[in-house]
Scaffold this motif. Structure first.
Motif, short mmCIF file in Angstrom:
data_model
loop_
_atom_site.label_atom_id
_atom_site.label_comp_id
_atom_site.label_asym_id
_atom_site.label_seq_id
_atom_site.Cartn_x
_atom_site.Cartn_y
_atom_site.Cartn_z
N ASN A 130 0.84 -1.20 0.00
CA ASN A 130 0.00 0.00 0.00
C ASN A 130 0.87 1.25 0.00
O ASN A 130 2.07 1.19 0.30
CB ASN A 130 -0.92 0.00 1.22
N SER A 131 0.27 2.37 -0.33
CA SER A 131 0.98 3.66 -0.32
C SER A 131 2.29 3.56 -1.08
O SER A 131 3.35 4.00 -0.60
CB SER A 131 1.22 4.12 1.12
N LEU A 132 2.23 3.00 -2.26
CA LEU A 132 3.45 2.77 -3.04
C LEU A 132 4.11 4.06 -3.45
O LEU A 132 3.43 5.07 -3.73
CB LEU A 132 3.13 1.91 -4.25
N LYS A 133 5.44 4.02 -3.49
CA LYS A 133 6.26 5.17 -3.85
C LYS A 133 7.10 4.83 -5.07
O LYS A 133 7.39 3.65 -5.32
CB LYS A 133 7.19 5.52 -2.69
N PRO A 134 7.54 5.83 -5.82
CA PRO A 134 8.41 5.54 -6.97
C PRO A 134 9.64 4.73 -6.59
O PRO A 134 10.10 3.90 -7.38
CB PRO A 134 8.78 6.94 -7.47
N GLU A 135 10.16 4.93 -5.40
CA GLU A 135 11.35 4.19 -4.98
C GLU A 135 11.07 2.73 -4.67
O GLU A 135 12.01 1.95 -4.41
CB GLU A 135 12.01 4.86 -3.76
N ASP A 136 9.81 2.32 -4.71
CA ASP A 136 9.47 0.90 -4.58
C ASP A 136 9.59 0.16 -5.90
O ASP A 136 9.44 -1.06 -5.95
CB ASP A 136 8.04 0.74 -4.04
N THR A 137 9.85 0.88 -6.97
CA THR A 137 9.98 0.27 -8.28
C THR A 137 11.15 -0.71 -8.29
O THR A 137 12.28 -0.34 -7.95
CB THR A 137 10.19 1.34 -9.35
N ALA A 138 10.88 -1.95 -8.67
CA ALA A 138 11.90 -3.00 -8.66
C ALA A 138 11.28 -4.29 -9.17
O ALA A 138 10.06 -4.38 -9.35
CB ALA A 138 12.45 -3.22 -7.25
N ILE A 139 12.13 -5.27 -9.38
CA ILE A 139 11.65 -6.64 -9.57
C ILE A 139 11.55 -7.25 -8.18
O ILE A 139 12.51 -7.19 -7.39
CB ILE A 139 12.60 -7.45 -10.46
N TYR A 140 10.41 -7.84 -7.90
CA TYR A 140 10.15 -8.45 -6.59
C TYR A 140 10.24 -9.96 -6.71
O TYR A 140 9.64 -10.55 -7.61
CB TYR A 140 8.79 -8.02 -6.06
N TYR A 141 10.96 -10.55 -5.76
CA TYR A 141 11.17 -11.99 -5.74
C TYR A 141 10.67 -12.59 -4.43
O TYR A 141 10.87 -11.99 -3.36
CB TYR A 141 12.65 -12.32 -5.84
N CYS A 142 10.06 -13.76 -4.51
CA CYS A 142 9.83 -14.51 -3.29
C CYS A 142 10.92 -15.57 -3.17
O CYS A 142 11.50 -16.00 -4.18
CB CYS A 142 8.44 -15.13 -3.24
N ALA A 143 11.19 -15.95 -1.94
CA ALA A 143 12.27 -16.89 -1.68
C ALA A 143 11.92 -17.74 -0.47
O ALA A 143 11.17 -17.32 0.41
CB ALA A 143 13.58 -16.14 -1.43
N ALA A 144 12.50 -18.94 -0.44
CA ALA A 144 12.20 -19.89 0.63
C ALA A 144 13.48 -20.35 1.30
O ALA A 144 14.49 -20.61 0.63
CB ALA A 144 11.44 -21.10 0.06
N ARG A 145 13.41 -20.44 2.62
CA ARG A 145 14.55 -20.88 3.41
C ARG A 145 14.05 -21.83 4.49
O ARG A 145 13.14 -21.47 5.24
CB ARG A 145 15.24 -19.68 4.06
N PRO A 146 14.65 -23.03 4.58
CA PRO A 146 14.19 -23.95 5.63
C PRO A 146 14.53 -23.43 7.02
O PRO A 146 15.59 -22.86 7.24
CB PRO A 146 14.94 -25.25 5.32
N GLY A 147 13.59 -23.59 7.93
CA GLY A 147 13.85 -23.23 9.31
C GLY A 147 13.71 -21.75 9.58
O GLY A 147 12.72 -21.14 9.21
N THR A 148 14.71 -21.17 10.20
CA THR A 148 14.61 -19.80 10.69
C THR A 148 14.70 -18.79 9.56
O THR A 148 15.16 -19.08 8.47
CB THR A 148 15.70 -19.53 11.74
N TRP A 149 14.28 -17.58 9.87
CA TRP A 149 14.24 -16.53 8.86
C TRP A 149 15.59 -15.84 8.78
O TRP A 149 16.44 -15.98 9.66
CB TRP A 149 13.16 -15.51 9.21
N SER A 150 15.79 -15.05 7.71
CA SER A 150 17.00 -14.28 7.54
C SER A 150 16.71 -13.09 6.64
O SER A 150 15.84 -13.14 5.79
CB SER A 150 18.11 -15.14 6.93
N ARG A 151 17.48 -12.03 6.81
CA ARG A 151 17.41 -10.88 5.92
C ARG A 151 18.39 -11.01 4.75
O ARG A 151 18.36 -10.20 3.83
CB ARG A 151 17.74 -9.59 6.68
N SER A 152 19.25 -11.99 4.81
CA SER A 152 20.29 -12.13 3.80
C SER A 152 19.81 -12.98 2.64
O SER A 152 19.51 -14.16 2.80
CB SER A 152 21.53 -12.78 4.41
#
Length: 123
Positions: A84-106
């Motif tokens: 919501n409230s999208l901004k021009p700086e949100d322009t990008a290719i968006y990817y989903c990704a999967a990681r077993p177990g705990t989460w990560s920002r990397s």
């Protein structure tokens, strides 16, 4: 064979909304942390949001906090990103990704990736 397929991208005006979806197959979805990342032209791939396998914890990049919401449906093996409230700086290719177990920002710690969906925010 593991597959992640994103959909829902497109062109939207500043202040508008989009909902991205990611359908998965070939993995035990309920045991994976699911994340969304994005990559703008000339920039590195960056963390957007992630939800723990259990769905009880979510984490967001500061740049999208309060505007984006990640959700998952373990019965349907899908994850979504409401933007919501999208901004021009949100322009990008968006990817989903999967990681077993705990989460990560990397992004380097995620095992599986979708092909990406383009989001363009422009008037």
């Amino acid at each position: 064979q593991v597959q992640l397929v994103e959909s829902g991208g497109g062109l939207v005006q500043p202040g508008g909304s989009l909902r991205l979806s990611c359908a998965t197959s070939g993995l035990t979805f309920s045991t994976y942390a699911m994340g969304w990342f994005r990559q703008a032209p000339g920039k590195e791939r960056e963390f957007v949001a992630v939800m723990r396998w259990s769905g009880d914890s979510t984490y967001y990049a500061d740049s999208v906090k309060g505007r984006f919401t990640i959700s998952r449906d373990n019965a349907k093996n899908t994850v979504a990103l409401q933007m919501n409230s999208l901004k021009p700086e949100d322009t990008a290719i968006y990817y989903c990704a999967a990681r077993p177990g705990t989460w990560s920002r990397s992004p380097g710690l995620y095992n599986y990736w979708g092909q990406g969906t383009q989001v363009t925010v422009s008037s």
